[in-house]
Design an enzyme around this catalytic site. Structure first.
Site, mmCIF file in Angstrom:
data_model
loop_
_atom_site.group_PDB
_atom_site.id
_atom_site.type_symbol
_atom_site.label_atom_id
_atom_site.label_comp_id
_atom_site.label_asym_id
_atom_site.label_seq_id
_atom_site.Cartn_x
_atom_site.Cartn_y
_atom_site.Cartn_z
ATOM 1 N N GLU A 66 0.828 -1.206 0.000
ATOM 2 C CA GLU A 66 0.000 0.000 0.000
ATOM 3 C C GLU A 66 0.859 1.252 0.000
ATOM 4 O OE1 GLU A 66 -3.933 -1.515 2.535
ATOM 5 O OE2 GLU A 66 -2.608 0.015 3.387
ATOM 6 N N HIS A 112 2.878 -6.156 3.230
ATOM 7 C CA HIS A 112 2.428 -7.308 4.012
ATOM 8 C C HIS A 112 2.553 -8.569 3.157
ATOM 9 C CE1 HIS A 112 -1.172 -9.761 5.729
ATOM 10 N NE2 HIS A 112 -0.069 -10.075 6.371
ATOM 11 N N HIS A 131 4.692 -11.783 12.089
ATOM 12 C CA HIS A 131 3.778 -12.651 12.823
ATOM 13 C C HIS A 131 3.902 -14.037 12.192
ATOM 14 C CE1 HIS A 131 1.365 -10.058 9.964
ATOM 15 N NE2 HIS A 131 1.043 -11.234 9.472
ATOM 16 N N ASN A 132 3.237 -15.017 12.766
ATOM 17 C CA ASN A 132 3.388 -16.408 12.317
ATOM 18 C C ASN A 132 4.809 -16.906 12.528
ATOM 19 O OD1 ASN A 132 0.763 -15.978 11.513
ATOM 20 N ND2 ASN A 132 1.029 -16.750 9.441
ATOM 21 N N PRO A 166 -2.020 -3.688 10.176
ATOM 22 C CA PRO A 166 -2.762 -3.339 8.960
ATOM 23 C C PRO A 166 -4.245 -3.646 9.089
ATOM 24 C CG PRO A 166 -1.564 -5.384 8.634
ATOM 25 C CD PRO A 166 -1.170 -4.868 9.983
ATOM 26 N N GLY A 167 -5.058 -2.829 8.432
ATOM 27 C CA GLY A 167 -6.493 -3.079 8.375
ATOM 28 C C GLY A 167 -6.872 -3.559 6.987
ATOM 29 N N MET A 193 -8.302 -2.795 2.921
ATOM 30 C CA MET A 193 -7.826 -1.846 1.912
ATOM 31 C C MET A 193 -8.753 -0.643 1.723
ATOM 32 S SD MET A 193 -8.482 -4.066 -1.522
ATOM 33 C CE MET A 193 -10.033 -4.920 -1.798
ATOM 34 N N HIS A 244 -2.335 -8.449 15.287
ATOM 35 C CA HIS A 244 -1.589 -8.290 14.027
ATOM 36 C C HIS A 244 -2.412 -7.718 12.882
ATOM 37 C CE1 HIS A 244 -3.709 -11.574 12.150
ATOM 38 N NE2 HIS A 244 -2.849 -11.706 11.176
ATOM 39 N N GLY A 245 -3.723 -7.533 13.074
ATOM 40 C CA GLY A 245 -4.536 -7.014 11.979
ATOM 41 C C GLY A 245 -5.986 -6.922 12.386
#
Length: 489
Positions: free
Chosen positions: A210, A238, A332-333, A386-387, A389, A412-413
């Protein structure tokens, strides 16, 4: 209050606990508002997964769920658990298929007002220069097995040494973009083959790049430390370890599901397949996971460099005018060996080495931590959330409360509200690209299916998720970002 069949006790307005029962070795804890529990989480299989995770041998203190919790493989997405490295286990389900899926934020000197008319062209060029979609390849030359093995050991450093960025980028990447102890020999030939042409590629699904506007500042002092100001353009990336990481997870899940009897485990869900951290199988998975994590950091490093180059060429400006710098890269992960103060069952506290599983959860280390860059010692680590788009993303800072309550972890989101299938049904008849354009957001993707699956309505409002984390003191809000240009697979 009863949620998903479990009695749940209120700790405070943003934290709830499922007491240990029926074989649970620790309580389950969920960060959420009462409204979230009743209307978004109730009935979701993810709550049962929080309980299931609490059965893991060697689990410490709590099985934790973040406010973006939703159903995942084994662990809920948004799940955190720490296990004792001497007596505990490591579980691929506590990491996920996309090992070290993560978020990277880069700042610029640019203001939206100065380049707004060029955003559509910039998005077009970013989409042309950064491969996206399922099986995306060709960002850089196809790499030999020898080069991939170097990436698996060296992570982001390989990219920097090959001209994709600078040494300074490594300073502002979690773990400096490289986990020690990664072993390419623990990674299958098939996984290496899948990664050969995927370095520098975005992939599909919820992965994106983004161009964002810094729309709001909540903490001027910390924003200044992070190099952020209102009206500024930044780049948010991301993505993760692509096919290589997926294959590593798949390989070890098959191995560990078949090894459960060997270790004498009796877990409530086969998807929690695991091995003692000290076992051969446990060590092999950990070292293969580290290698995949290094591949992911290298991937984001190359993508960031390609984005920088595209900005310079599209806007016809110099590097100095652009002022492009990495703020932070956080993953993350992942499962990592860390030291944390553990409250034992008798109430005593002990500093212990534990394996922290963060599945759809991100690190949030506090001011003064020796594990974050010197520049952020006063502010705490940048936490990137992040959210979707169509709305906004957030930058936060890690806190001491996170170290005490969540093993230094944050959300994380946004977390999905609808499955991809449900989102496709909801999107029928809608012009999502047109709707986003009317909001001032230019989107380019491989196809309409991805846009439909990832439409804003498929996700929780990330501002609600972030507010829980902020109010609970786990991470502190610094800035809000609004997308103005998006590329997806």
């Amino acid at each position: 209050m009863k949620i998903s069949g479990y009695e749940i006790e209120k700790i405070h307005d943003y934290l709830w606990e499922i007491p240990a029962q029926d074989g649970m070795l620790a309580p389950g804890r969920i960060y959420a508002t009462e409204n979230m529990l009743r209307n978004q989480i109730s009935g979701d299989e993810a709550v049962r997964q929080v309980v299931n995770v609490a059965h893991l041998p060697g689990i410490q203190m709590y099985s934790i769920a973040m406010p973006d919790i939703h159903w995942g493989y084994g662990f809920p997405i948004g799940g955190v658990a720490a296990t004792d490295i001497e007596t505990g286990v490591i579980s691929p389900g506590g990491v996920g298929y996309d090992i070290n899926c993560g978020v990277r934020l880069a700042r610029t000197n640019l203001k939206l007002d100065d380049v707004e008319k060029r955003i559509p062209k910039l998005v077009e060029n970013l989409f042309g220069n950064i491969p996206t979609g399922v099986g995306a390849s060709g960002a850089i030359r196809k790499l030999s097995e020898k080069e991939i093995r170097k990436i698996l050991v060296n992570g982001s450093r390989w990219a920097v040494e090959n001209g994709f960025g600078s040494e300074n980028d490594l300073v502002f990447t979690e773990e400096n973009g490289r986990l020690e102890g990664a072993d390419p020999d623990a990674v299958s030939r098939r996984a290496i083959e899948r990664g050969a042409d995927q370095a520098g590629t975005l992939g599909s699904g919820n992965h994106f790049l983004e161009v964002d506007l810094v729309e709001e500042i909540y903490d001027e002092k910390i924003a200044d430390i992070f190099g952020l100001f209102k009206g500024q353009l930044v780049i948010l990336i991301h993505t993760g370890s692509r096919g290589l990481g997926y294959q590593v997870c798949d390989d070890y899940l098959k191995l560990l599901v078949n090894s459960e009897k060997k270790f004498g485990f009796n877990l409530p869900d086969k998807q929690l397949a695991c091995a003692p951290i000290k076992s051969v199988e446990g060590k092999d998975y950990l070292n293969a996971m580290k290698a995949a994590a290094n591949f992911a950091w290298n991937n984001r490093q190359i993508i960031m460099h390609l984005a920088k180059k595209t900005l310079i060429e599209t806007l016809s400006i110099s590097q100095r005018e652009l002022g492009f710098e990495l703020v932070y890269d956080v993953c993350h992960n992942i499962a990592k060996i860390e030291e944390h103060v553990i409250t034992e069952k008798d109430g005593s506290k002990k500093l212990k080495k534990v394996c922290v599983h963060r599945k759809g959860a991100t690190r949030a280390f506090p001011p003064g931590s020796r594990h974050i860059p010197e520049k952020y010692k006063e502010s705490g680590q940048p936490v990137l959330i992040p959210g979707d788009m169509g709305r906004y993303s957030f930058v936060l800072a890690g806190s001491e409360s996170a170290m005490k309550e969540t093993f230094g972890s944050s959300c994380h989101g946004a977390g999905r509200l609808q499955s991809r299938h449900q989102a496709l049904k909801s999107a029928k008849g809608k012009d999502i690209i047109g709707e986003l354009k009317n909001k001032g957001i230019t989107v380019q993707a491989k196809g309409k299916k991805t846009i439909a699956e990832e439409m804003p309505g498929a996700y929780k409002d990330v501002s609600e998720v972030v507010e829980v984390i902020h109010r609970a003191g786990i991470s502190n809000k610094v800035a809000k970002l609004k997308p103005v240009g998006v590329i997806k697979g």
